[in-house]
Design an enzyme around this catalytic site. Structure first.
Site, PDB file in Angstrom:
ATOM      1  CE  LYS A 130     -20.098  -5.081 -12.708  1.00 30.29           C
ATOM      2  NZ  LYS A 130     -21.104  -5.054 -13.777  1.00 30.29           N
ATOM      3  CD  GLN A 174     -21.528  -5.522 -17.200  1.00 27.26           C
ATOM      4  OE1 GLN A 174     -21.358  -5.877 -16.049  1.00 27.26           O
ATOM      5  NE2 GLN A 174     -21.252  -4.295 -17.605  1.00 27.26           N
ATOM      6  CG  ASP A 197     -26.807  -2.671 -11.385  1.00 25.69           C
ATOM      7  OD1 ASP A 197     -25.889  -2.113 -10.750  1.00 25.69           O
ATOM      8  OD2 ASP A 197     -26.669  -3.082 -12.541  1.00 25.69           O
TER       9      ASP A 197
END
Length: 370
Positions: A130, A174, A197
């Site tokens: 990322k 995460q 997200d």
């Protein structure tokens, strides 16, 4: 048709539970903006497919079967390959141009903060990828790494700081988190305006309601729909089946298809005769995490197949001792479908591309930039 005996493939391990953990290659290009909230970057020229683009090739079928383990060599007409790498590259290049314009016009650069808890190698790899993706398009990246035994309060404190930091436009925690942490509490702590997200319950709730627009859409499902759009595959009025009902992929994918006016069915672990349901589908999105579960016999001729699964299976001929396959038996299904995503190189590269897209969208919204 020649049959060559071989050992059946076996499941090696499970793939990552994070929805933003797929892309590995990154590059740059040009932007064409479209106003669609759920898909903000769309190439002005779609990638077309059809029966004329199907190709005849000699293929080797090696999907394992409950009745026999065999390799079938045959000359067949294959489905068009939906190239996620190519589309993701285009999107990253579009984003890079838009970020450059944003920096010139208002002096702002989008920022993405990632919080990693624990020392899982797969999670560390995803976070590293990322960061590379952010660097490739000009997004500033901020990273917090916490020990496995960190407290939930420590994680929440970092989220709170990023919520208040004007240089951060997106926050990503995460997954998975250590077992002693309440994942729901942690994800709910992310400010909805920075929930790139798309997991905040308010974003999911808005996605499910007609007449409401979520601020962000979960990255992997958004990537699936974007592939259909970029290949000019019609969704409206089509029968669609989503295999899997997870909060990360299956459920939001079904909601997105419904928003596109598809007639949607969901197949899950308690569904009876799932192959009968999938054989009715014009579009199948599979996100169940079972290697080669969807056989060619499950597929309606001419259907479009989007395979989200990334499953390692043992393969002694590979240097790593395993290879990656999807939920769909590619060798069988590609002889029946009109278009199909490969694994790897299909949905995977789209996930982080959509994360970058969401981060840019957040920065533009916060700074009132169209």
């Amino acid at each position: 048709m020649a049959l060559i005996d071989t050992a059946a493939t076996m499941i090696f391990t499970s793939s990552s539970s994070s929805s933003t953990a797929r892309l590995l290659l990154f590059n740059n290009t040009k932007l064409h903006k479209f106003p669609n909230t759920l898909s903000n970057f769309r190439h002005s020229t779609s990638l077309h497919f059809g029966t004329s683009s199907r190709t005849s090739r000699t293929i080797v079928t090696h999907c394992s079967s409950s009745s026999a383990s065999a390799i079938q060599v045959n000359n067949e007409t294959l489905a068009t390959v939906i190239d996620g790498k190519r589309v993701a590259k285009d999107i990253r290049e579009e984003i890079a141009v838009e970020i450059s314009r944003m920096k010139e016009e208002i002096g702002i650069v989008p920022g993405l903060a990632v919080i990693l808890v624990g020392d899982r190698k797969d999670s560390a790899t995803y976070v590293r990828n990322k960061k590379k993706a952010c660097d490739s398009v000009g997004i500033n990246s901020y990273e917090v790494r916490l020990a496995e035994d960190s407290t939930e309060e420590e994680v929440l404190n970092h989220i709170s700081k990023f919520n208040d930091d004007p240089s951060v436009h997106g926050i990503l925690v995460q997954l998975p988190l250590p077992s002693h942490m309440n994942e729901q509490n942690v994800l709910n702590a992310v400010c909805i305006e920075k929930d790139v997200d798309g997991f905040h319950p308010l974003n999911i709730g808005r996605l499910a309601m007609r007449g409401r627009e979520p601020l962000f859409v979960p990255c992997t499902p958004k990537g699936c729909i974007e592939l259909l759009h970029r290949y000019d595959i019609p969704i409206k009025g089509k029968r669609a089946v989503v295999i899997g009902r997870s909060n990360i992929v299956g459920m939001p994918a079904a909601l997105l298809l419904q928003r596109e006016d598809a007639t949607v069915s969901i197949v899950h672990s308690r569904t009876k005769n799932p192959e009968e349901i999938t054989r009715q589908a014009d579009i199948i999105i599979s996100a169940v995490g079972q290697p080669n579960m969807v056989r060619g016999s499950w597929v309606k001729p001419g259907a479009v197949l989007i395979d989200v699964g990334i499953n390692p299976v043992e393969d002694p001929e590979c240097a790593r001792g395993y290879r990656l396959v999807g939920d769909i038996c590619y060798e069988e299904a590609s002889k029946v479908a009109s278009a199909i995503t490969p694994v790897p190189g299909g949905v995977g590269p789209m996930t982080i591309a959509m994360l970058l897209s969401n981060t840019l969208l957040s920065a533009k919204r916060i700074h009132n930039l169209r």
